[in-house]
Write a protein that holds these residues in place. Structure first.
Motif, PDB file in Angstrom:
ATOM      1  N   GLU A  36       0.818  -1.211   0.000  1.00 26.86           N
ATOM      2  CA  GLU A  36       0.000   0.000   0.000  1.00 26.86           C
ATOM      3  C   GLU A  36       0.856   1.266   0.000  1.00 26.86           C
ATOM      4  OE1 GLU A  36      -2.930   0.777  -1.009  1.00 26.86           O
ATOM      5  OE2 GLU A  36      -3.748  -0.708   0.363  1.00 26.86           O
ATOM      6  N   THR A  37       0.480   2.241  -0.815  1.00 25.30           N
ATOM      7  CA  THR A  37       1.190   3.513  -0.764  1.00 25.30           C
ATOM      8  C   THR A  37       0.172   4.643  -0.660  1.00 25.30           C
ATOM      9  OG1 THR A  37       1.145   3.808  -3.138  1.00 25.30           O
ATOM     10  CG2 THR A  37       3.074   2.699  -2.231  1.00 25.30           C
ATOM     11  N   THR A  38       0.677   5.775  -0.211  1.00 25.89           N
ATOM     12  CA  THR A  38      -0.195   6.931  -0.063  1.00 25.89           C
ATOM     13  C   THR A  38      -0.864   7.280  -1.379  1.00 25.89           C
ATOM     14  OG1 THR A  38       1.277   7.758   1.632  1.00 25.89           O
ATOM     15  CG2 THR A  38      -0.228   9.330   0.667  1.00 25.89           C
ATOM     16  N   ILE A  80      -3.705   5.002  -2.286  1.00 24.19           N
ATOM     17  CA  ILE A  80      -4.922   5.286  -1.521  1.00 24.19           C
ATOM     18  C   ILE A  80      -5.652   6.475  -2.133  1.00 24.19           C
ATOM     19  CG2 ILE A  80      -5.804   6.064   0.711  1.00 24.19           C
ATOM     20  CD1 ILE A  80      -3.485   4.590   2.021  1.00 24.19           C
ATOM     21  N   MET A  81      -4.898   7.540  -2.394  1.00 22.27           N
ATOM     22  CA  MET A  81      -5.523   8.768  -2.907  1.00 22.27           C
ATOM     23  C   MET A  81      -6.198   8.519  -4.255  1.00 22.27           C
ATOM     24  SD  MET A  81      -5.184  11.158  -0.742  1.00 22.27           S
ATOM     25  CE  MET A  81      -4.344  11.303   0.818  1.00 22.27           C
ATOM     26  N   ARG A  95     -11.157  -1.386   2.698  1.00 18.70           N
ATOM     27  CA  ARG A  95     -10.742  -0.954   4.022  1.00 18.70           C
ATOM     28  C   ARG A  95     -10.006   0.369   3.999  1.00 18.70           C
ATOM     29  NH1 ARG A  95      -9.692  -5.732   8.115  1.00 18.70           N
ATOM     30  NH2 ARG A  95     -11.185  -7.189   7.252  1.00 18.70           N
ATOM     31  N   TYR A  96     -10.266   1.210   3.011  1.00 16.14           N
ATOM     32  CA  TYR A  96      -9.658   2.531   3.004  1.00 16.14           C
ATOM     33  C   TYR A  96     -10.397   3.447   3.974  1.00 16.14           C
ATOM     34  CZ  TYR A  96      -6.661   1.407  -0.883  1.00 16.14           C
ATOM     35  OH  TYR A  96      -5.691   0.860  -1.670  1.00 16.14           O
ATOM     36  N   THR A 126     -13.342   3.125   7.359  1.00 14.78           N
ATOM     37  CA  THR A 126     -14.018   2.161   8.230  1.00 14.78           C
ATOM     38  C   THR A 126     -15.415   2.680   8.536  1.00 14.78           C
ATOM     39  OG1 THR A 126     -13.100   3.237  10.147  1.00 14.78           O
ATOM     40  CG2 THR A 126     -11.889   1.365   9.289  1.00 14.78           C
ATOM     41  N   TYR A 134      -8.533  11.225   6.327  1.00 13.71           N
ATOM     42  CA  TYR A 134      -7.591  10.779   7.366  1.00 13.71           C
ATOM     43  C   TYR A 134      -6.990  11.929   8.159  1.00 13.71           C
ATOM     44  CZ  TYR A 134      -7.255   6.337   4.803  1.00 13.71           C
ATOM     45  OH  TYR A 134      -7.508   5.157   4.193  1.00 13.71           O
ATOM     46  N   VAL A 135      -6.538  12.937   7.408  1.00 12.02           N
ATOM     47  CA  VAL A 135      -5.708  13.957   8.037  1.00 12.02           C
ATOM     48  C   VAL A 135      -6.497  14.785   9.040  1.00 12.02           C
ATOM     49  CG1 VAL A 135      -4.164  15.877   7.579  1.00 12.02           C
ATOM     50  CG2 VAL A 135      -4.381  14.041   5.920  1.00 12.02           C
TER      51      VAL A 135
END
Lengths: 195, 436, 348, 212
Positions: free
Chosen positions: C22-24, C27-28, C225-226, C228, C283-284
């Motif tokens: 997985e990488t940032t 995900i984006m 699961r990116y 929940t 997330y942030v």
């Protein structure tokens, strides 16, 4: 005075017309003490209590001394005198009665006299024509609003400690921008209560 | 089917055990010389009791323990001491070591069969464990005797044998459980006797069903011993996680398993305990998994302590083409070697060769995006995200508010981090710069 | 001893020696992808204008990030997809009418993007450090700066070139101004109202209308699961409960009627779905610990309904999420994760 | 007094007040008015003038009475001097510039709590003769005025499309700029800009103070 109105007054003072975010008052203290969470909490407690008491005190003095004597035009001098005197007295009493509490909150007392909010509350009370109870609720709401602002700000600034803010913007500039963003966000409360 | 015992958190790295899983344990070639470090365990280093030029036999004590938390070391070959000096170990530290030239005679110092070992008293058995220099063989190399001597105010009621082997690639414990299942059960019985305990568990991850079967078979006649299938999850084999999975007891922060009345031992250790009690055999050899995509013929070798890793790599046919990284131990917690001229010690469970293209380059990492993956998986319930950001920005002391010292560096957080942050490295940095 | 390998050729790093794939940026980009169904529905209902506005937002967001990072000589990270995501979300939160309102409103999406990327994100240190959701700040800034242009909504026409679409009010606008009876009347009957809201055949921001499409994207993210369940469920649950309790009005007196609200209308309209699944879960800007996220979600839901029912705006999702963004550091600070074994210890 | 005092350059005092020790952008004292009254150039200017006047008068008064005040009651005495001059200003403004006073009366009254005024009185005027005190007040007051006008300039231009109340463009380009949010943004960005200029061209450290 029905309770609902007082509650609205309180909410309006705390959230909608928050001193920091819509009236731009108390900024120096706001930016000064929110570097650390502990100081913000200490300041919040001290501030809110001083605010309520000074609002009541000034209200009494205005009504029973200044109006009868026609001294309304001296409000600035008198109010700041009352606040300064009260803070000095509180300082002395606290030192005697509860040294522990004084050790924790005493340093904030000293800062309060030079804060515009503490003076703004009685001045606004006079110009809005609030009665005694309303004045106290207004003072309390303003204090809670200011405390809320300080605590939010402190938690955000703690998080910023570990952020890569560009050098020129570190410290106050970014704090101003955060405050601007929070002020923008607090606009969401507008229209909640129409006084 | 019954739900498998497990703990909260954890990760599922590809287990890659197929590489060496089916290779039966094979005696490694006896090396020309061995380098035996005097500090192979946690605790005080040993004092050498031999001198240069002295002839030693296989199994002869060459280093005496330097304190209570310590264990003697023995010669793993017969031959002549040719040097006592500092040599690098797998962690890259210089350690005082004894170098012995192998004369190839394999002469044993003393081996005496003692079939009635189980009748010995607790203290006599302890003495045998002590003399054999046994330490935890799962990797941490904590002297076993210390674990078997709990203070009086901390009674023990359970012994757990750790056969989880949750590190990917490694198969040493798995092969042992298949090939020496009854000896391991005997070892557990000895441990239970030493501690005066009548409840024993053997925890095995569910990706080794044949090992579970084998062990169940071996323990069939032992009503006090139970074999537990565990969910396949890293770090299932960490002491605290294993205890939580099997007994449901949680070891409080900074406490030891004995505080919840449990002693955990590796299956390899149990075997060593058995061999010490039965034959008086000291710990001079162990099973090492040589594996990884970069080695020609993966194997599970019975290796003499002190054998240089270069010898083992050579025996396994060398590297395929370009070895990028050689790790002593498993991929999650093992140490990358800077040289192959380091010896196998009592705690070396595997040698992992990662080819160049498989190496994760950690130099370039991004900012933490607070995705929370590391928090979800941290078996200790910590917040690795904060534990990496704070040291990164120099706030070492603040990291303690996030329970810095509860981290046992399992590496799960760094495994899942999508920004590829060197979380473990930053945590170690913070640990080294602050005091608990 | 035969040296198998020269020492200096070995690579030495700290453990662990294996990493997840997985990488940032993966995900984006996946989040971007999961927004596509909703965007296509917006495109379908509002036509080319929707496409233009979203594209403008994306381009200006990416360019702002690029130029800012160039200017301060930081490492360029435009490839990680986060600026693209900010632009896409901002675009999906704007009314399509911005394009045709008058010739001078083209600058609006650009200003929003610059505010979002430069002030809200880069001034704070870039990805990972911002306090507020950039796209939402961009939108709030625009709503306050251009109150008129930002509240002109066009009817969904499902015509490709819908350049002269009629203006109309959003369902929440009708609900706020004229009450529920008028809203049902506007859509025929109640069942049809639900159906239209679910499909997205209603006035609103480009990407918020189609609940169906949003749920498809959200389901994908949940499956991967990116995200929940914690934030969306607590957010939507609180909003639904409060809508039911306080959302009702006595048709005659206009006073609040307890336990008579229609939660479904509130759930399906406005930006609730888009906000709950795609923006509150950023997330942030949300708390890191799961139990903190539940508090965050409840706060978002409560504030949304407070603003919708009592506040000055018909829609409250944006301000609710932003307000909770303010509180996220506080939540993070007071709700740390439970340390293993420490649960029973408890503070004295 | 020593020779050092005679070497004080009056021009230098003024320059200090405007740039390197600008009360708002660099020393960061008395921030409230920077946001509160700068939604337009005119308000900012008037506020600046009021502060300039009060600052000069307070500095001069303090300098005159500095030898008669016991150090223990120093601060309260200064407070009363300030309060008196603020009342004078407040009442004069209420009399002469009604329209503006209606909008910012509260903030004029609050000049009394501006830390910058007390801090100049305490740090400078209480130790110096009348003339340097006057110039110090002038410099700081002008610095204050300058900052308020700059902030007001951007906010009014962007928020209302006008300057000093005269329309420049016929739309309101960015309404938000006259709201608090815009005020905070403007001050923050200008402060950052001042820091950046200081760092880039004068080799300064950048971070501005965080006083009260």
């Amino acid at each position: 005075m029905e309770f609902g109105k007082l509650f609205e007054l309180f909410i309006a003072a705390a959230l909608i017309n928050n001193f920091v975010f819509t009236r731009y008052l108390g900024l120096c203290i706001f930016f000064g003490v929110t570097k650390k969470m502990d100081t913000s909490i200490g300041m919040s407690i001290t501030f809110t209590s001083v605010m309520v008491i000074s609002a009541a005190l000034n209200r009494v003095i205005y009504k029973f001394i200044m109006i009868p004597l026609g001294l309304g035009f001296l409000e600035i001098v008198i109010f700041i005198g009352v606040v300064a005197g009260f803070v000095q007295a509180a300082d002395t009493i606290m030192k005697k009665v509860s040294p522990g509490l004084y050790y924790k909150l005493g340093i904030y007392l000293a800062l309060i006299t030079t804060n515009c909010i503490i003076l703004a509350v009685p001045l606004l009370n006079v110009s809005e024509g609030y009665n005694f109870i309303e004045s106290m609720f207004f003072g309390f709401g303003s204090g809670i609003g200011f405390s809320l602002a300080m605590i939010i700000m402190a938690s955000i600034r703690e998080k910023l400690e570990i952020a890569d803010v560009p050098k020129a913007f570190q410290g106050l500039p970014i704090s101003f921008i955060i405050t601007g963003l929070i002020a923008l966000v607090f606009l969401g409360f507008s229209g909640l209560i129409t006084l | 089917m019954m739900a498998l015992a497990t703990f909260k958190g954890g990760i599922h790295p590809p287990d890659k055990k197929d590489l060496a899983k089916d290779k039966a344990i094979k005696e490694a070639k006896s090396p020309q010389r061995v380098v035996i470090p005097l500090s192979q365990h946690l605790g005080a280093p040993c004092k050498p009791i031999v001198s240069i030029g002295q002839e030693v036999k296989k199994g002869e004590v060459i280093g005496e323990p330097g304190g209570f938390v310590s264990a003697p070391v023995h010669s793993s070959v017969s031959g002549k001491v040719i040097a006592i000096a500092e040599f690098p170990n797998a962690m890259g530290r210089m350690v005082n070591s004894i170098v012995i030239e192998n004369d190839g005679k394999e002469e044993w110092a003393s081996l005496k069969d003692n079939p009635d070992y189980i009748k010995l008293s607790s203290d006599e058995l302890k003495e045998k464990v002590k003399a054999a220099g046994i330490v935890g063989m799962g990797g941490a190399a904590f002297p076993t005797l210390v674990k078997l001597s709990p203070p009086k105010e901390k009674p023990i009621d359970t012994v757990i044998l750790n056969g989880a082997e949750c590190e990917p690639y490694l198969t040493a414990d798995y092969r042992l459980m298949l090939e020496k299942s009854s000896d391991i059960v005997e070892g557990l019985k000895i441990l239970m006797r030493i501690l005066g305990v009548n409840k024993g568990f053997i925890g095995i991850e569910n990706n080794k069903p044949d090992a579970i079967e084998k062990m169940k078979d071996a323990a069939r006649n032992e009503p006090n011993i139970e074999v537990c299938g565990l969910e396949v999850k890293y770090p299932q084999g960490a002491e605290k996680m294993l205890i939580s999975a099997i007994t449901g007891r949680e070891v409080p922060p900074r406490a030891l398993p004995m505080d919840v009345r449990v002693v955990v031992q590796n299956v390899g250790t149990a075997l060593a305990v058995y061999e010490a009690a039965r034959y008086g055999k000291p710990l001079i050899e162990r099973v090492v998994t040589v594996t990884g995509e970069g080695i020609k013929t993966p194997a599970n070798l019975m290796v003499k302590i002190g054998t240089l890793i270069s010898d083992i790599v050579e025996e396994c046919g060398g590297f395929k083409d370009s070895a990028g990284k050689v790790v002593s131990g498993g991929p999650m917690m093992g140490f990358a070697l800077s040289t192959l001229d380091v010896p196998v010690t009592k705690g070396t469970s595997g040698i992992l060769v990662i080819p160049e293209e498989g190496v994760v380059h950690a130099e370039e990492y991004g900012p933490c995006i607070r995705c929370g993956r590391c928090i979800d998986i941290c078996p200790m319930g910590l917040m690795p995200s904060m534990l990496s950001i704070l040291p990164e920005k120099g706030h070492y002391e603040d990291a303690k508010e996030y329970n810095l010292f509860d981290c046992f560096e399992c590496g799960s957080c760094a495994f899942v981090c999508p920004s590829k942050r060197p979380i473990v490295q930053l945590i170690r940095l913070a640990k080294s710069l602050t005091k608990p | 001893m035969a040296d198998v390998k020269k020492e200096h050729e070995l690579i030495v790093t700290v453990s662990p020696h294996v990493r997840d794939e997985e990488t940032t940026s993966r995900i984006m980009w996946t989040v971007n992808l999961s927004l596509l169904p909703a965007f296509f529905m917006g495109f379908y209902f509002f036509g080319l204008k929707a496409l233009f506005i979203t594209a403008l937002c994306i381009i200006s967001s990416v360019l702002s990030e690029y130029f800012f990072q160039k200017a301060v000589k930081k490492k360029l990270t435009v490839n990680d997809g986060s600026a693209f995501l900010t632009g896409l979300l901002l675009g999906m939160n704007l009314p399509s009418s911005l394009w045709s309102f008058n010739p001078f409103t083209i600058h609006v999406p650009i200003i929003g993007s610059v505010i979002a990327v430069v002030i809200t994100k880069q001034f704070f240190g870039g990805l990972g450090y911002n306090i507020f959701n950039p796209a939402l700040i961009g939108r709030a800034f625009l709503l306050i700066s251009f109150p008129k242009a930002m509240t002109i909504w066009t009817e969904p026409t499902a015509a490709f070139l819908a350049l002269d679409a009629k203006t109309t009010a959003t369902p929440l606008g009708i609900l706020k101004e004229d009450g529920i009876a008028k809203l049902i009347e506007a859509f025929g009957d109640k069942l049809n109202l639900y159906a239209e809201l679910f499909n997205g055949h209603r006035a609103g921001s480009i990407g918020e209308t189609s609940v169906l499409a949003l749920l498809i994207g959200a389901g994908f993210l949940l499956y991967k699961r990116y995200i929940t369940w914690h934030i969306p469920v607590s957010f939507l649950g609180t909003a639904a409960a409060l809508a039911w309790i306080f959302g009702g009005k006595n048709p005659e007196t206009g006073k609040m009627l307890l336990f008579a609200g229609d939660p479904l209308i509130h759930l399906l309209s406005g930006g609730l779905m888009l906000g709950a699944f795609f923006m509150a879960t950023d997330y942030v800007t949300c708390p890191a610990v799961r139990k903190g996220q539940i508090v965050f979600g409840i706060g978002c839901g409560a504030l949304t309904m407070l603003i919708r029912i009592k506040g000055g705006y018909p829609e409250g999702v944006m301000f609710a999420i932003l307000l909770m963004n303010c509180f996220a550091p506080l939540i993070d600070r007071s709700m740390k994760s439970d340390v293993f074994g420490a649960v029973k210890e408890k503070k004295k | 007094m020593s020779n050092a005092e005679s070497k004080i350059s009056y021009i230098g005092l003024i320059k200090n007040g405007i740039f390197s020790e600008n009360p708002i952008f660099r020393v960061a004292l008395s921030l409230c008015p920077a946001v509160a009254v700068t939604s337009g150039v005119k308000n900012g200017f008037m506020m600046g003038i009021a502060v300039l006047f009060v600052q000069i008068m307070v500095n001069v008064t303090v300098s005159i009475v500095r030898k008669f005040i016991h150090p223990k009651v120093r601060i309260p005495s200064y407070m009363f001097i300030i309060a008196t001059w603020v009342t004078v200003t407040d009442l004069s403004m209420a009399a002469f510039v009604r329209d503006i006073y209606a909008q910012m009366g509260l903030y004029i009254k609050l000049i009394v709590a501006f830390a910058i005024i007390l801090s100049r009185a305490e740090l400078f005027a209480s130790k110096q003769k009348i003339t340097p005190s006057f110039f110090d007040g002038l410099g700081n007051g002008i610095g204050f005025l300058f900052a308020l006008v700059i902030i007001g300039f951007f906010r009014e231009l962007l928020g209302k499309g006008s300057l000093w109340g005269y329309p420049i463009v016929d739309t309101k380009p960015l309404l938000i700029m006259i709201l608090p949010t815009g005020g905070f943004f403007a001050v923050g960005i200008l402060m950052g800009l001042f820091n950046w200029i200081d760092m880039k061209f004068f080799g300064g450290g950048g971070a501005s103070g965080g006083g009260h």
